[in-house]
Design a protein around this motif. Structure first.
Motif, PDB file in Angstrom:
ATOM      1  N   GLY A   1       0.808  -1.233  -0.073  1.00 52.17           N
ATOM      2  CA  GLY A   1      -0.171   0.093  -0.090  1.00 52.17           C
ATOM      3  C   GLY A   1       0.906   1.149   0.186  1.00 52.17           C
ATOM      4  N   ASP A   2       0.425   2.225   0.954  1.00 55.17           N
ATOM      5  CA  ASP A   2       1.171   3.549   0.756  1.00 55.17           C
ATOM      6  C   ASP A   2       1.948   3.632   2.176  1.00 55.17           C
ATOM      7  N   ARG A   3       2.051   2.509   3.079  1.00 61.64           N
ATOM      8  CA  ARG A   3       2.644   2.931   4.544  1.00 61.64           C
ATOM      9  C   ARG A   3       4.095   3.144   4.372  1.00 61.64           C
ATOM     10  N   ASP A   4       4.938   2.788   3.372  1.00 63.25           N
ATOM     11  CA  ASP A   4       6.212   3.098   3.489  1.00 63.25           C
ATOM     12  C   ASP A   4       6.545   4.714   2.920  1.00 63.25           C
ATOM     13  N   GLU A   5       5.375   5.065   1.978  1.00 64.57           N
ATOM     14  CA  GLU A   5       5.492   6.443   1.715  1.00 64.57           C
ATOM     15  C   GLU A   5       4.901   7.544   2.806  1.00 64.57           C
ATOM     16  N   LEU A   6       3.888   6.820   3.661  1.00 61.11           N
ATOM     17  CA  LEU A   6       3.566   7.700   4.837  1.00 61.11           C
ATOM     18  C   LEU A   6       4.759   7.862   5.828  1.00 61.11           C
ATOM     19  N   ALA A   7       5.431   6.804   6.007  1.00 57.52           N
ATOM     20  CA  ALA A   7       6.821   6.908   6.789  1.00 57.52           C
ATOM     21  C   ALA A   7       7.580   7.941   6.167  1.00 57.52           C
ATOM     22  N   VAL A   8       7.760   7.879   4.820  1.00 58.80           N
ATOM     23  CA  VAL A   8       8.798   8.819   4.207  1.00 58.80           C
ATOM     24  C   VAL A   8       8.213  10.243   4.397  1.00 58.80           C
ATOM     25  N   GLN A   9       6.997  10.670   4.164  1.00 63.29           N
ATOM     26  CA  GLN A   9       6.435  11.831   4.214  1.00 63.29           C
ATOM     27  C   GLN A   9       6.568  12.502   5.843  1.00 63.29           C
ATOM     28  N   ALA A  10       6.147  11.602   6.743  1.00 63.63           N
ATOM     29  CA  ALA A  10       6.238  12.142   8.145  1.00 63.63           C
ATOM     30  C   ALA A  10       7.680  12.345   8.554  1.00 63.63           C
ATOM     31  N   ALA A  11       8.511  11.497   8.165  1.00 70.24           N
ATOM     32  CA  ALA A  11      10.207  11.597   8.771  1.00 70.24           C
ATOM     33  C   ALA A  11      10.741  12.903   8.084  1.00 70.24           C
ATOM     34  N   THR A  12      10.089  13.165   6.738  1.00 66.81           N
ATOM     35  CA  THR A  12      10.743  14.649   6.331  1.00 66.81           C
ATOM     36  C   THR A  12      10.220  15.572   6.886  1.00 66.81           C
ATOM     37  N   GLU A  13       8.885  15.576   7.252  1.00 64.92           N
ATOM     38  CA  GLU A  13       8.538  16.580   7.883  1.00 64.92           C
ATOM     39  C   GLU A  13       9.137  16.756   9.571  1.00 64.92           C
ATOM     40  N   LEU A  14       9.679  15.683   9.896  1.00 67.02           N
ATOM     41  CA  LEU A  14      10.263  15.626  11.481  1.00 67.02           C
ATOM     42  C   LEU A  14      11.682  16.073  11.273  1.00 67.02           C
ATOM     43  N   GLY A  15      12.296  16.162  10.280  1.00 61.94           N
ATOM     44  CA  GLY A  15      13.796  16.434  10.083  1.00 61.94           C
ATOM     45  C   GLY A  15      14.586  15.455   9.758  1.00 61.94           C
ATOM     46  N   VAL A  16      14.404  14.268   9.172  1.00 59.31           N
ATOM     47  CA  VAL A  16      15.370  13.413   8.629  1.00 59.31           C
ATOM     48  C   VAL A  16      16.290  13.847   7.488  1.00 59.31           C
ATOM     49  N   ASP A  17      17.489  13.592   7.527  1.00 56.52           N
ATOM     50  CA  ASP A  17      18.385  14.223   6.652  1.00 56.52           C
ATOM     51  C   ASP A  17      18.768  12.904   5.241  1.00 56.52           C
ATOM     52  N   GLU A  18      18.293  11.873   5.489  1.00 58.18           N
ATOM     53  CA  GLU A  18      18.278  10.903   4.183  1.00 58.18           C
ATOM     54  C   GLU A  18      17.381   9.716   4.567  1.00 58.18           C
ATOM     55  N   ILE A  19      16.830   9.169   3.500  1.00 59.91           N
ATOM     56  CA  ILE A  19      16.154   8.004   3.616  1.00 59.91           C
ATOM     57  C   ILE A  19      16.353   7.199   2.748  1.00 59.91           C
ATOM     58  N   VAL A  20      16.724   5.703   3.124  1.00 58.66           N
ATOM     59  CA  VAL A  20      17.042   4.729   2.399  1.00 58.66           C
ATOM     60  C   VAL A  20      16.121   3.811   2.267  1.00 58.66           C
ATOM     61  N   PRO A  21      15.714   3.487   0.992  1.00 58.03           N
ATOM     62  CA  PRO A  21      14.797   2.210   0.957  1.00 58.03           C
ATOM     63  C   PRO A  21      15.400   0.838   1.084  1.00 58.03           C
ATOM     64  N   TRP A  22      14.661  -0.163   1.641  1.00 57.85           N
ATOM     65  CA  TRP A  22      15.284  -1.436   1.931  1.00 57.85           C
ATOM     66  C   TRP A  22      14.331  -2.459   1.680  1.00 57.85           C
ATOM     67  N   GLN A  23      14.806  -3.449   0.708  1.00 55.33           N
ATOM     68  CA  GLN A  23      14.000  -4.542   0.574  1.00 55.33           C
ATOM     69  C   GLN A  23      14.198  -5.663   1.161  1.00 55.33           C
ATOM     70  N   ALA A  24      13.457  -5.662   2.323  1.00 57.84           N
ATOM     71  CA  ALA A  24      13.662  -6.839   3.394  1.00 57.84           C
ATOM     72  C   ALA A  24      13.004  -8.096   3.046  1.00 57.84           C
ATOM     73  N   ALA A  25      13.312  -9.151   3.673  1.00 57.31           N
ATOM     74  CA  ALA A  25      13.079 -10.395   3.019  1.00 57.31           C
ATOM     75  C   ALA A  25      11.572 -10.494   3.423  1.00 57.31           C
ATOM     76  N   ARG A  26      10.664 -10.035   4.254  1.00 56.59           N
ATOM     77  CA  ARG A  26       9.549  -9.811   4.412  1.00 56.59           C
ATOM     78  C   ARG A  26       8.685  -8.899   3.872  1.00 56.59           C
ATOM     79  N   SER A  27       9.284  -8.049   2.913  1.00 50.98           N
ATOM     80  CA  SER A  27       8.698  -6.900   2.082  1.00 50.98           C
ATOM     81  C   SER A  27       7.681  -7.484   1.184  1.00 50.98           C
ATOM     82  N   VAL A  28       6.271  -7.139   1.417  1.00 52.08           N
ATOM     83  CA  VAL A  28       5.477  -7.593   0.320  1.00 52.08           C
ATOM     84  C   VAL A  28       5.628  -6.993  -0.973  1.00 52.08           C
ATOM     85  N   SER A  29       5.892  -5.587  -0.891  1.00 50.69           N
ATOM     86  CA  SER A  29       6.393  -4.796  -1.999  1.00 50.69           C
ATOM     87  C   SER A  29       7.867  -5.079  -2.482  1.00 50.69           C
ATOM     88  N   ARG A  30       7.766  -5.163  -3.811  1.00 53.79           N
ATOM     89  CA  ARG A  30       9.168  -5.710  -4.408  1.00 53.79           C
ATOM     90  C   ARG A  30       9.679  -4.593  -5.427  1.00 53.79           C
TER      91      ARG A  30
END
Length: 252
Positions: free
Chosen positions: A97-126
């Protein structure tokens, strides 16, 4: 608070470029930013606005003219905001869904300096090779809009899709914190203010981080930490950790 617009430092259209502009110079908004200013936000002549290039340049000025495809701002002051010396990085597992995108948006608003996408073993999205660049570009667009909304002088970077092995290697030069609900150590118990290394927060997908991934990260020097006694969604864990760390190192 004045409306904020974000332009590339290399070319803002006619008038002075954002990276070189100073008091008295005109800066012209064109393209999507001009449309957003004129048609969506409906700026008016004489209104005070701010303009940034996402790389630390911060301009304040007054709208001089408004047209559907061109908005001219006369600059009244300039500030150059330095980049943080201690960076906060969110490693966000791909999620459905959009759960990773929601995290990206909120983290940016909160002051993160870099975001790295990770394809974990249990990631449904590939993200396969064809999707990786498209996905990264989409995250970058979300980051840009969130940074503009939050009036940030620096727009966070979006890194390339990372593997677990690459994450394990990060602990050699940074504090790597893996958010794991079953970890014995609480994030709030860590003394993060006595170090100068970057802080990397790793968030797993909906099904959690696989045991072999946790082992690999721990062997690399990462610390497993928990946030409270509840299990947070992948969309909220990263922003919550970012808030805790920001307070712990004195950003907030």
């Amino acid at each position: 608070m004045p409306l904020h617009f974000l332009l590339d430092g290399a070319g803002a259209g006619a008038g002075a470029e954002v990276s070189d502009a100073g008091p008295g110079d005109p800066v012209t908004l064109t393209g999507a930013e001009a449309h957003h200013a004129a048609a969506v936000r409906r700026v008016r002549t004489g209104e005070q606005v701010t303009i940034g290039d996402g790389r630390g340049t911060w301009l304040s000025g007054e709208v001089e003219s408004v047209a559907p495809r061109e908005v001219i701002v006369r600059i009244s002051s300039r500030a150059d905001v330095p980049a943080p010396t201690r960076r906060l990085v969110l490693v966000q597992a791909l999620a459905k869904g959009d759960r990773d995108e929601l995290a990206v948006q909120a983290a940016t608003e909160l002051g993160v300096d870099e975001i790295v996408p990770w394809q974990a073993a249990r990631s449904v999205s590939r993200w396969d090779a064809a999707k990786a660049q498209k996905g990264r570009d989409r995250w970058a667009g979300i980051v840009r809009e969130a940074a503009k909304q939050a009036h940030r002088a620096w727009v966070p970077e979006v890194g390339a899709l990372a593997t677990t092995a690459q994450l394990s290697a990060l602990a050699a030069s940074a504090v790597v914190l893996v958010l794991e609900p079953n970890a014995e150590e609480a994030l709030t118990s860590l003394a993060l203010d006595d170090r100068e290394d970057d802080v990397v927060m790793v968030v797993g997908p909906e099904g959690g981080i696989a045991s072999d991934e946790l082992d690999a990260l721990a062997r690399g020097g990462a610390q497993l930490v928990r946030l409270g006694d509840t299990v947070l969604r992948t969309s909220t864990a990263g922003p919550a950790a970012l808030a805790v760390v920001s307070a712990a190192i004195g950003r907030w």
